[in-house]
Motif scaffolding. Structure first.
Motif, PDB file in Angstrom:
ATOM      1  N   SER A 170       0.826  -1.215   0.000  1.00  0.00           N
ATOM      2  CA  SER A 170       0.000   0.000   0.000  1.00  0.00           C
ATOM      3  C   SER A 170       0.854   1.256   0.000  1.00  0.00           C
ATOM      4  CB  SER A 170      -0.930   0.004   1.221  1.00  0.00           C
ATOM      5  OG  SER A 170      -1.824  -1.084   1.184  1.00  0.00           O
ATOM      6  N   THR A 214       0.026  -4.278  -6.192  1.00  0.00           N
ATOM      7  CA  THR A 214      -1.017  -3.402  -5.658  1.00  0.00           C
ATOM      8  C   THR A 214      -1.608  -2.589  -6.808  1.00  0.00           C
ATOM      9  OG1 THR A 214       0.292  -3.175  -3.628  1.00  0.00           O
ATOM     10  CG2 THR A 214      -1.555  -1.655  -3.913  1.00  0.00           C
ATOM     11  N   THR A 241      -4.183  -5.503  -2.812  1.00  0.00           N
ATOM     12  CA  THR A 241      -2.756  -5.609  -2.522  1.00  0.00           C
ATOM     13  C   THR A 241      -2.464  -6.955  -1.883  1.00  0.00           C
ATOM     14  OG1 THR A 241      -0.843  -4.576  -1.432  1.00  0.00           O
ATOM     15  CG2 THR A 241      -2.940  -4.516  -0.229  1.00  0.00           C
TER      16      THR A 241
END
Length: 502
Positions: A170, A214, A241
């Motif tokens: 992330s 991601t 993700t």
């Protein structure tokens, strides 16, 4: 006639007064963006404690624009000498000592008066995740020595911790999109605008012990364990993700050698198709199976010496690497590999870290077709050890030995693992930097922990130039003098009128 003259002077003074008032008003409303005064900067330090090495990133940003975008710049990146901090499990003090040269360098960059206010972080990734699984006490000792070492410096140290795989993915995604200004952009009209979701890019990361993918999927993520909910600049994002532990490059290549050994346990010889032909080395069973990612067979002896010989066979190399991935998916389910849910890849992707370096070495990071990339890797993998050493005489021996395996693994990870194909391959951009900032999770990590990316869209605050305030003050002083003169003239006019009537 004299009275008329004084009246005219009064009206003239009033007119000048009005003009000056308007001028002062306009000056005060002039926005600060036109100011040329120097801006005070803030600094932030982030250690990326990876599985194979540690690096310190020094960031800087204008103190009055913390909620802006595209304003953080990378001042310096310092690579820590030696291996990753997880390698100091039996020498935790060495982990702390290894960071000091880079901290000394940072102290020469950050102004002395700002050092104690400089937020400093250390984030550890898959290498420490593996060490924590093996021996949590040793992992805690490494962190204790690191905290002690950084504590000797006049910085605002806010702790060392292990990032989860999803956090790593992330934060990498935030970094890329922050630098590309695809989260929010300040428009020429003076307003913050949100670019369309189609402008957001995915992030592909390859470290030594894990790999992350991601991106913003086209549909709702079915598996909550692969979903990250973010609120950035007033907009909610539900991103996909996932981090694959043990599928970083170093651990994957270790798994590859182990699988070749396990294919013929009765032999003390390992034929390695990804090593250049004529290459040879000895390795003990203990060295080969010293990672939780690689399970040693019950029949092996730790002291057994194995001879590894390269055969330089690109076809056999590709087949052996692909066996590392279980690409079968359940019914009515899309997945990446090893049964992990993954929606179809969508949009543009930025690939960095090991993915970039593996292809950059072979000059394959530009816009090239997948067939060209395949052909170049095949040609290198078909080379002898003597040939590649002559072609790259200064290259590190281990790096040169692993180039074929690493580039083949990169292709297999992207194609068989993450399900890119001939059509979507051109959507992958292999980069080291964006806007002169190294791409990775560290910037996103710092932005998050310093709250520099607000959950709501920042309001545009128009400041005032110091020069404008000075000019406005002078004009107001002149206005006061004119008012005094106007009042004086008015009084004189009344007195003269009185005398004439008498």
């Amino acid at each position: 006639m004299r009275t008329g003259l004084l009246g005219a002077l009064g009206w003239s003074a009033a007119a000048v007064l009005g003009v000056l008032g308007v001028a002062a008003f306009l000056l005060v409303l002039t926005p600060a963006k036109d100011a040329a005064l120097p801006t005070r900067n803030k600094y932030g330090l982030v250690f990326d404690a990876g599985s194979t090495h540690t690096a310190l990133y020094i960031y800087r940003w204008p103190v009055d624009k913390e909620n802006g975008t595209g304003i953080v710049s990378q001042v310096e990146a310092c690579t820590v000498s030696g291996p990753g901090i997880s390698s100091y499990a039996d020498d935790p003090a060495g982990a702390g000592a290894s960071l000091k040269p880079c901290l000394d360098k940072a102290m020469k960059i950050v102004p002395i008066e700002q050092q104690r206010d400089t937020p400093t972080y250390l984030g550890a990734t898959a290498g420490m995740r593996l060490l924590r699984e093996q021996n949590s006490t040793k992992a805690d000792q490494v962190f204790a020595e690191i905290t002690k070492a950084i504590g000797e410096y006049p910085v605002d140290f806010r702790g060392a911790r292990i990032l989860t795989g999803n956090e790593e993915g992330s934060f990498g995604w935030i970094t890329v999109n922050y630098l590309l200004e695809t989260l929010v952009k300040f428009s020429f009209t003076g307003q913050w605008t949100h670019p369309p979701a189609e402008d957001l890019v995915g992030a592909l990361d390859l470290g030594g012990a894990s790999t992350q993918i991601t991106f913003l999927p086209g549909t709702t993520t079915e598996d909550s364990s692969t979903r990250a909910l973010l609120r950035l600049y007033g907009t909610n994002y539900s991103i996909y993700t996932h981090s694959y532990l043990c599928y970083g490059q170093k651990q994957a290549l270790k798994m590859l050698v182990a699988s070749l050994h396990q294919g013929n346990l009765s032999s003390q010889h390992i034929s390695h198709p990804c090593y250049p032909s004529e290459y040879q080395e000895n390795v003990t069973t203990a060295e080969l199976y010293n990672s939780p990612c690689v399970h040693a067979p019950n029949t092996s002896s730790p002291a057994q010496v194995l001879t590894v010989t390269g055969t330089g066979d690109p076809v056999a190399c590709s087949i052996a690497v692909q066996k590392l991935f279980n690409i079968s998916c359940g019914a009515n389910r899309t997945c990446g590999f090893n049964g992990v849910y993954q929606p179809p890849v969508r949009g543009q992707f930025f690939a960095f870290s090991g993915l970039y370096y593996n292809l950059h070495f072979l000059n394959l990071t530009g816009v090239q077709s997948l067939s060209t990339v395949n052909a170049s890797i095949w040609q290198f993998c078909n080379s002898s050890w003597e040939k590649v050493r002559k072609e790259f005489p200064t290259m590190n021996r281990t790096h040169l030995r692993d180039t074929c395996a690493a580039s083949t693994y990169t292709l297999s990870l992207l194609l068989q693992g993450y399900k890119f194909n001939d059509t979507t391959w051109p959507n992958i951009h292999f980069v080291q930097q964006v806007a002169n900032v190294d791409v990775g999770w560290t910037l996103g990590y710092m932005l998050n922990l310093t709250n520099m990316i607000p959950s709501e869209t920042p309001q545009r605050v128009i400041g005032l130039q110091r020069s404008n305030w000075i000019a406005a003050t002078v004009l107001l002083a002149v206005m006061l003098i004119l008012i005094f003169c106007l009042l004086t003239v008015t009084c004189c006019q009344k007195n003269l009128s009185g005398y004439e009537r008498v």
